[in-house]
Design a protein around this motif. Structure first.
Motif, PDB file in Angstrom:
ATOM      1  N   THR A   1       3.065  -3.143   0.551  1.00  0.00           N
ATOM      2  CA  THR A   1       2.848  -2.669   1.924  1.00  0.00           C
ATOM      3  C   THR A   1       2.132  -1.330   2.016  1.00  0.00           C
ATOM      4  O   THR A   1       1.731  -0.917   3.106  1.00  0.00           O
ATOM      5  N   THR A   2       1.955  -0.653   0.904  1.00  0.00           N
ATOM      6  CA  THR A   2       1.288   0.649   0.927  1.00  0.00           C
ATOM      7  C   THR A   2      -0.183   0.486   1.308  1.00  0.00           C
ATOM      8  O   THR A   2      -0.838  -0.490   0.916  1.00  0.00           O
ATOM      9  N   GLU A   3      -0.694   1.435   2.066  1.00  0.00           N
ATOM     10  CA  GLU A   3      -2.090   1.384   2.513  1.00  0.00           C
ATOM     11  C   GLU A   3      -3.034   1.310   1.311  1.00  0.00           C
ATOM     12  O   GLU A   3      -2.883   2.041   0.329  1.00  0.00           O
TER      13      GLU A   3
ATOM     14  N   TRP B   1       7.413  -0.931  -2.349  1.00  0.00           N
ATOM     15  CA  TRP B   1       6.330  -0.352  -1.556  1.00  0.00           C
ATOM     16  C   TRP B   1       4.944  -0.859  -1.968  1.00  0.00           C
ATOM     17  O   TRP B   1       3.983  -0.732  -1.201  1.00  0.00           O
TER      18      TRP B   1
END
Length: 619
Positions: A104-106, A101
């Motif tokens: 791709t995590t904000e 993650w």
């Protein structure tokens, strides 16, 4: 950073606690003012693939500033500033999930200079909505640390009654609920005199507020103004009218979310509560909608709470539809039979004994209904499972009590449902008493049982349920020489008459009698040792001080030679109790400090002669 040249960058994996803990306040200020921050990746717990201590960790990327004057100029310009980027994957459970993650995590962004505006310069990745801090509306207090919990704290059912030296203690609830954490008492007078204690939170005594657990999800419950533990911070609104809004905020996910923003430590100290934002207008509207008739008064159907009404099947609940407390349907859950047995043995709950407790009207009605059940309670606190001494067998007496409790609703179907919910479906109440009751009683009451199942281990042998609070020396003699004596005489007669199994029952009963006499006499190793009492105050024979709690007083019953289950002595099952060395060190004035060098040793035995000589010396 010291290994870096001017403008050089370091990326480090390290614990994240210093981003928010008060003790690192000046350290954060120094780094924010003098260095250039780039990225904070909050990885959280369980971030390593190899086994190691489970820290909350971060990946930090930070540069050694090229020139101090540039940094100073940067902060002087309100329109510009270095931006800190951040990602948070701490909620994922495994290192593999976190790794997948991370890309791709904000990404969150905040200005470095704005971190200096946060309370204590706490590092926050997201921009805080402008609002007043919680400290403007409420105070958060830390509770008392006794310095020796196993000496000064008990569950309320371990002592005979809450009186002058004992006070109710509020602790953290297991989950967010109106009323939880109401299962303990504290020996307050002794704690005040103990040099190892830290008395805190006095300003919260007698006030209404919210008690919060410090761990994981920060569960909340109503605080009633009693003494409270140091693991249970208490939030008291500065104005009583703000209690509803304070409560709905603390029970919401917003409370834990905001608190975790500034402190990701597993255990959150009380000082951080006042540093979170609080929108009074918003939460006042939420409270008005949720509690249009006011906050609920004390209600619970949980027998491990001292506000419990004491009725076996009565029910009081909070009705979300009407927004009021109300009577619920008659209960058939797994607690009903436990409560009924306790009542049969003459036990009453604190709410029944305290007419001034501020219970909800429906809760008080259930308390009042218990008066009709008092006549079913045994006078001496000894109830034998088979018929002995002219008394009816325990299951018959229990059936009578249950029928009175349920009234017109009582039926065979109700009994079947009770046995099913007590993990004894399709069997009888008598076999439940013999086989299941004590094990379930220990589990229900935190392995500090107050109804003891004494038996000879035969399926059709003698077995007695005993109310621990009434089992003084005289009652012990009654158990041995009256109840057990009657059973032994009957088995002798049946042995002479050639009744099948009588000889085996006689031998088992006589073995049980010898073990009970060992406890009555109390010679080592079947004595009671209380590590906080001097030699001349140790119990001589079976003369227990109920204020010492179940853990110590039950020991002789478990340490005499087993009649059945290994380690259970003459009890039906073995509660999960140990008498190993307790945590912590005793103060030098402790009576056994000279012998144990400050260790809190429980595994010690004293002879009757030693005790008697000490008493004669003092006398």
């Amino acid at each position: 950073l010291r290994f870096c040249a001017e403008g050089g960058t370091a990326s480090v994996v390290l614990p994240q606690n210093w981003l928010f803990l008060t003790t690192y306040k000046k350290f954060r200020e120094k780094l924010l003012k003098n260095e250039t921050w780039h990225l904070i990746a909050r990885l959280g717990a369980q971030s390593f693939q190899t086994p190691m201590w489970d820290y909350n960790i971060q990946l930090l990327t930070i540069s050694r500033s090229a020139a101090a004057h540039e940094c100073g100029a940067l902060f002087a310009n309100a329109g510009t500033g270095n931006l800190i980027r951040g990602v948070d994957v701490s909620e994922f459970r495994t290192a593999a999930e976190k790794a997948s993650w991370l890309p791709t995590t904000e990404i969150q962004t905040t200005e470095q200079k704005k971190q200096l505006e946060n309370p204590d310069f706490i590092i926050q990745l997201d921009e805080k909505v402008a609002s007043l801090l919680f400290a403007a509306f409420a105070s958060c207090y830390q509770g008392t640390s006794t310095g020796d919990n196993l000496r000064f704290l008990c569950f309320f059912w371990e002592i005979q009654a809450v009186f002058d030296s004992w006070c109710f203690l509020e602790t953290a609830p297991g989950k967010t609920q109106h009323f939880g954490g109401k299962n303990s008492v504290i020996k307050w007078q002794d704690v005040n005199l103990y040099k190892g204690s830290a008395i805190r939170g006095l300003d919260a005594f007698g006030e209404k507020g919210v008690a919060v657990g410090q761990m994981v999800k920060l569960p909340a419950t109503f605080f009633l103004g009693q003494r409270f533990a140091n693991t249970t911070p208490v939030i008291i609104p500065k104005h009583e009218a703000d209690l509803p809004s304070t409560w709905v905020f603390c029970m919401s996910e917003s409370f834990s979310h905001e608190l975790r923003k500034i402190n990701q430590k597993l255990s959150v100290d009380n000082g951080y509560v006042g540093k979170i934002p609080f929108d009074l207008d918003h939460w006042s509207k939420v409270a008005a909608e949720k509690y249009p008739h006011g906050l609920p008064k004390l209600v619970t159907d949980d027998p491990t709470q001292w506000i419990f009404h004491g009725h076996p099947c009565g029910s009081v609940l909070w009705d979300e539809g009407t927004k009021r407390t109300d009577h619920g349907p008659l209960r058939t859950d797994g607690t009903v039979l436990q409560i009924a047995v306790a009542r049969l043995l003459g036990y009453c709950w604190p709410a029944e004994l305290d007419g001034g407790m501020e219970l909800a009207d429906e809760q008080r009605e259930c308390v009042n209904r218990c008066e009709a059940l008092l006549r079913y309670g045994d006078e001496d606190g000894i109830v034998c499972i088979p018929p002995v001494r002219g008394e009816a067998p325990a299951f018959d007496r229990l059936l009578d009590l249950l029928a009175a409790a349920y009234g017109d609703a009582w039926s065979g179907n109700i009994l079947a449902e009770l046995l099913k919910n007590a993990d004894h479906a399709g069997k009888t109440l008598e076999t439940w008493l013999r086989e299941k009751f004590f094990t379930q009683h220990c589990q229900r009451f935190q392995h500090r049982p107050f109804i003891w199942h004494i038996c000879d281990a035969l399926r059709d042998g003698i077995a007695a349920l005993v109310n621990y609070y009434r089992l003084d020396r005289k009652k012990m003699e009654t158990l041995i020489y009256t109840y057990l004596g009657d059973w032994i005489n009957r088995q002798k007669q049946e042995t002479k008459a050639g009744t099948d199994g009588a000889e085996e029952r006689l031998a088992a009963a006589e073995r049980l009698k010898k073990r009970l006499e060992l406890i009555l006499e109390g010679e080592a190793p079947y004595d009671i040792f209380v590590r906080w009492k001097p030699l001349d105050q140790q119990p001589v024979g079976w003369n227990p001080d109920l204020n010492d709690g179940v853990r110590l007083n039950i020991r002789p019953f478990l340490t005499v030679p087993d009649v059945g289950k290994r380690g259970a002595g003459i009890l039906r099952d073995k509660p999960n109790i140990n008498w190993n060395k307790d945590r912590g060190k005793d103060v030098e004035s402790a009576p056994w400090h000279h012998l144990f060098h400050g260790d809190r040793i429980n595994d010690h035995h004293l002879t009757l002669a030693e005790k008697q000589r000490a008493r004669e010396t003092v006398g």
